[in-house]
Design a protein around this motif. Structure first.
Motif, PDB file in Angstrom:
ATOM      1  N   ARG A   1       0.830  -1.204   0.000  1.00  0.00           N
ATOM      2  CA  ARG A   1       0.000   0.000   0.000  1.00  0.00           C
ATOM      3  C   ARG A   1       0.864   1.253   0.000  1.00  0.00           C
ATOM      4  N   GLY A   2       2.176   1.053   0.034  1.00  0.00           N
ATOM      5  CA  GLY A   2       3.098   2.188  -0.054  1.00  0.00           C
ATOM      6  C   GLY A   2       3.343   2.875   1.267  1.00  0.00           C
ATOM      7  N   GLU A   3       3.050   2.182   2.406  1.00  0.00           N
ATOM      8  CA  GLU A   3       3.299   2.823   3.692  1.00  0.00           C
ATOM      9  C   GLU A   3       4.797   2.912   3.928  1.00  0.00           C
TER      10      GLU A   3
ATOM     11  N   PRO B   1       9.840  15.318 -14.022  1.00  0.00           N
ATOM     12  CA  PRO B   1      10.791  15.722 -12.983  1.00  0.00           C
ATOM     13  C   PRO B   1      10.774  14.738 -11.818  1.00  0.00           C
ATOM     14  N   SER B   2      11.840  14.747 -11.068  1.00  0.00           N
ATOM     15  CA  SER B   2      11.921  13.872  -9.910  1.00  0.00           C
ATOM     16  C   SER B   2      10.789  14.194  -8.944  1.00  0.00           C
ATOM     17  N   GLY B   3      10.148  13.153  -8.447  1.00  0.00           N
ATOM     18  CA  GLY B   3       9.061  13.347  -7.487  1.00  0.00           C
ATOM     19  C   GLY B   3       7.736  13.659  -8.141  1.00  0.00           C
TER      20      GLY B   3
ATOM     21  N   GLY C   1       5.796  11.685  -9.667  1.00  0.00           N
ATOM     22  CA  GLY C   1       4.821  10.614  -9.423  1.00  0.00           C
ATOM     23  C   GLY C   1       4.933   9.492 -10.430  1.00  0.00           C
ATOM     24  N   LYS C   2       6.073   9.340 -11.075  1.00  0.00           N
ATOM     25  CA  LYS C   2       6.220   8.313 -12.115  1.00  0.00           C
ATOM     26  C   LYS C   2       6.131   6.899 -11.518  1.00  0.00           C
ATOM     27  N   SER C   3       6.806   6.696 -10.386  1.00  0.00           N
ATOM     28  CA  SER C   3       6.743   5.358  -9.766  1.00  0.00           C
ATOM     29  C   SER C   3       5.334   5.084  -9.238  1.00  0.00           C
ATOM     30  N   THR C   4       4.701   6.125  -8.758  1.00  0.00           N
ATOM     31  CA  THR C   4       3.324   5.971  -8.281  1.00  0.00           C
ATOM     32  C   THR C   4       2.436   5.526  -9.436  1.00  0.00           C
ATOM     33  N   LEU C   5       2.642   6.155 -10.584  1.00  0.00           N
ATOM     34  CA  LEU C   5       1.874   5.783 -11.772  1.00  0.00           C
ATOM     35  C   LEU C   5       2.170   4.328 -12.154  1.00  0.00           C
TER      36      LEU C   5
HETATM   37  N1  LIG Z   1       4.726   5.680   0.230  1.00  0.00           N
HETATM   38  C1  LIG Z   1       4.595   6.995   0.119  1.00  0.00           C
HETATM   39  N2  LIG Z   1       3.951   7.702   1.068  1.00  0.00           N
HETATM   40  C2  LIG Z   1       3.790   9.035   0.968  1.00  0.00           C
HETATM   41  N3  LIG Z   1       4.248   9.777  -0.066  1.00  0.00           N
HETATM   42  C3  LIG Z   1       4.901   9.132  -1.042  1.00  0.00           C
HETATM   43  C4  LIG Z   1       5.116   7.717  -1.010  1.00  0.00           C
HETATM   44  N4  LIG Z   1       5.791   7.347  -2.113  1.00  0.00           N
HETATM   45  C5  LIG Z   1       6.002   8.480  -2.835  1.00  0.00           C
HETATM   46  N5  LIG Z   1       5.468   9.544  -2.176  1.00  0.00           N
HETATM   47  C6  LIG Z   1       5.473  10.927  -2.620  1.00  0.00           C
HETATM   48  O1  LIG Z   1       4.759  10.975  -3.843  1.00  0.00           O
HETATM   49  C7  LIG Z   1       5.421  11.833  -4.746  1.00  0.00           C
HETATM   50  C8  LIG Z   1       5.733  11.070  -6.018  1.00  0.00           C
HETATM   51  O2  LIG Z   1       6.677  10.065  -5.724  1.00  0.00           O
HETATM   52  P1  LIG Z   1       7.178   9.055  -6.853  1.00  0.00           P
HETATM   53  O3  LIG Z   1       8.212   8.177  -6.249  1.00  0.00           O
HETATM   54  O4  LIG Z   1       6.006   8.418  -7.491  1.00  0.00           O
HETATM   55  O5  LIG Z   1       7.847  10.086  -7.863  1.00  0.00           O
HETATM   56  P2  LIG Z   1       8.874   9.799  -9.059  1.00  0.00           P
HETATM   57  O6  LIG Z   1       8.476  10.716 -10.144  1.00  0.00           O
HETATM   58  O7  LIG Z   1       8.923   8.345  -9.358  1.00  0.00           O
HETATM   59  O8  LIG Z   1      10.220  10.286  -8.401  1.00  0.00           O
HETATM   60  P3  LIG Z   1      11.724   9.852  -8.776  1.00  0.00           P
HETATM   61  O9  LIG Z   1      11.933  10.204 -10.203  1.00  0.00           O
HETATM   62  O10 LIG Z   1      12.542  10.691  -7.862  1.00  0.00           O
HETATM   63  O11 LIG Z   1      11.831   8.385  -8.513  1.00  0.00           O
HETATM   64  C9  LIG Z   1       6.670  12.358  -4.056  1.00  0.00           C
HETATM   65  O12 LIG Z   1       6.357  13.634  -3.536  1.00  0.00           O
HETATM   66  C10 LIG Z   1       6.901  11.379  -2.948  1.00  0.00           C
HETATM   67  O13 LIG Z   1       7.471  12.017  -1.838  1.00  0.00           O
END
Ligand SMILES: Nc1ncnc2c1ncn2[C@@H]1O[C@H](COP(=O)(O)OP(=O)(O)OP(=O)(O)O)[C@@H](O)[C@H]1O
Length: 551
Positions: free
Chosen positions: A69-71, A334-336, A338-342
């Protein structure tokens, strides 16, 4: 009581044989008790060991669910600390069960014996014991609260130290050892303070022992002349009383107080903590439908919104995009952003809060879990290699793979050299992939997924440890594989190789080819400009720029 009988009816009555007979009866009882104790061990093993196994299973399952769940508080170190606590529960429980019966029985026998000798004496001693036990319950509560803080603080030390240990090279290159040491020192100091608080409260257990054992004994000895002269007690009964208090009762109270303030408190706190960790939020996801084969692999995101909590700003906001079967899509941003979230959303590891993700026209969240894992494979940045042979690692997702398919997958991702270095398919990889470089782990994970039957593959910076040439080889290998490939791009070259690019910044996603986006998106042009500048700067090292710059 038997001693009183031996003295009064035996030795003092001039009947030494009767005295010895009473003592022999006592020895017989000890033998019976030793035999009973022996019977306890098999029973202990049968009850404690399965309990430990089921607790470890519950902790690991709940931690995995929470991690999925991403905790963020679910780290390897916190899970290992909690499983260590399970081990502590096992030891504590078996110690408690082993000793409790014996000692409590001895305490109760002492009180019963006192009652037989003199009801007045038994009533006085019982009064003291009841007072002591009442005080003990109050002390226990306070010890429980203090020890809970100790456990939480020690978990905190692990949580602070673990990232420092894993990032030790980074710490060293920045000469940040004092800073890192200060972070751990703060956590350790908090833990030490919690321990001091616990130790201060533990001192109170002496009061309980004084009240429950020492005061009755002193009272009995102080009143002895009067008790004897007024014939309330005989000499033998007085000796028996002293032995009951100093022997059975004292050992029972001392055990209860000492074991209670350590074993019972630890057991209570650890069980409480395990219950907290294992309290898994009930899933709000509708039950996944039973597995029925998919006809196609078109993906569609419809107004998908996701944030890590209800009140936080969504990371993915109102995103709609089609990913037709066979697409090679690169996601940049850009970093952060949300790509990994996607990537997690696309793999069905995370559920959208609003909107829908459709696969073959059906909601992703309703597809049978096992089937979903077979259809969609995601390789994260940190590849997992498990203990076993190289073959077992590679064929994990397709155990029936032919030798030819296996060779093809290894060649397709460029893992041949790694395979040779490891010693072939039957070579053994130790637990945690020890001895493999991060790049070698990535190559094993890439070959494993290349071989698997999944029709949608998501590479979430899965080639970040490979050099640009190795990365290109692996991506070409995946591009030739039938199905959809979604690459969270680590370098600009990954984006340039894709059919389509999703420029992802959370709120204003744009889709197009490299040239289209370059022409119409300022953000994309900025990112590309940044990557090229970086590339120039690193050119001498022949290292390509990374695709997740910090803008
Ligand atoms: N488990 C989590 N709980 C709370 N916030 C999170 C969690 N995982 C990611 N985030 C937040 O969600 C946002 C997107 O994170 P994510 O890792 O999806 O970005 P990203 O584009 O993949 O970043 P990067 O390129 O640095 O890997 C960031 O602000 C991050 O701090």
């Amino acid at each position: 009581m038997l001693i009183a009988k031996a003295i009064d009816d035996g030795f003092l009555a001039g009947q030494p044989f009767a005295g010895f007979a009473w003592l022999a009866a006592m020895a017989g009882l000890w033998i019976v008790s030793a035999f009973g104790t022996r019977q306890v061990y098999p029973w202990l093993i049968l009850s404690v060991e399965p309990l430990r196994d089921s607790m470890v299973r519950a902790v690991i399952t709940a931690s995995l669910h929470r991690a999925m769940r991403g905790e963020r508080d679910v780290t390897g170190s916190s899970v290992s600390q909690i499983t260590e606590q399970v081990e502590a529960v096992r030891v504590l429980l078996s110690t408690m069960l082993r000793n409790m019966r014996q000692v409590v029985a001895a305490g109760l026998a002492a009180l019963a014996g006192l009652a037989v000798l003199s009801t007045t004496l038994a009533a006085i001693v019982s009064g003291f014991v009841v007072l002591a036990m009442t005080l003990f319950v109050v002390v226990l509560r306070s010890l429980f609260l203090r020890y809970r803080v100790v456990v939480l603080r020690s978990e905190q030390v692990g949580n602070v130290a673990a990232p420092i240990v894993s990032g030790i090279r980074d710490v060293a290159t920045q000469a940040a050892e004092p800073r890192a040491a200060a972070d751990v020192a703060d956590a350790i100091e908090e833990q030490a303070e919690a321990l001091r608080g616990f130790a201060r409260t533990r001192v109170l257990r002496l009061l309980v022992v004084t009240l429950g054992v020492h005061l009755p004994l002193i009272s009995l000895l102080a009143l002895a002349p009067w008790l004897l002269s007024s014939q309330i007690l005989t000499t033998g009964a007085l000796a028996g009383g002293v032995i009951y208090i100093a022997g059975g009762l004292q050992s029972a109270v001392m055990f209860l107080v000492n074991a209670g303030s350590t074993l019972l408190v630890s057991l209570g706190v650890v069980l409480d903590r395990l219950a907290e960790v294992c309290a898994d939020e009930p899933s709000t996801t509708p039950a996944r439908s039973s597995a029925s084969p998919l006809d196609g692999y078109n993906m569609r995101l419809q107004r998908v919104t996701f944030g890590y909590s209800q009140h936080a700003r969504p990371v993915v906001h109102d995103l709609s995009i089609d990913v037709p079967e066979g697409t090679h899509l690169a996601v940049v941003g850009p970093s952060g952003a949300g790509k990994s979230t996607l990537a997690n959303l696309l793999a069905g590891l995370t559920e959208p809060q609003h909107g829908q993700i459709l696969l073959d026209g059906g909601e992703l969240g309703r597809i049978d879990e096992q089937q979903l894992r077979r259809e969609i494979a995601l390789i994260p940045q940190d590849a997992y290699v498990f203990a076993g042979t190289v073959r077992e690692n590679l064929t994990y997702l397709r155990p029936d793979a032919t030798a030819e398919a296996l060779d093809d997958a290894v060649a397709a991702v460029g893992a041949g050299e790694t395979l040779a270095r490891l010693g072939g398919y039957e070579a053994t990889i130790p637990a945690g992939g020890e001895g493999l470089s991060p790049a070698e782990r990535q190559l094993i994970a890439l070959a494993r997924v290349h071989l698997c039957p999944a029709r949608i593959v998501i590479l979430d910076e899965a080639t970040c440890h490979l050099d640009p040439a190795a990365e290109a080889l692996a991506e070409h290998g995946f591009a030739r594989r039938p199905g959809t490939m979604i690459v969270i791009a680590h370098r600009i070259s990954s984006a340039e190789r894709a059919d389509r690019i999703l420029l992802f910044s959370g709120t204003t996603p744009e889709v197009g080819t490299h040239d289209e986006l370059l022409a119409r998106s300022e953000l994309y042009a900025e990112l590309v400009g940044y990557w090229h500048d970086e590339h120039q700067a690193r050119h001498t090292d022949e290292v390509e720029p990374e695709a997740s710059p910090h803008p």
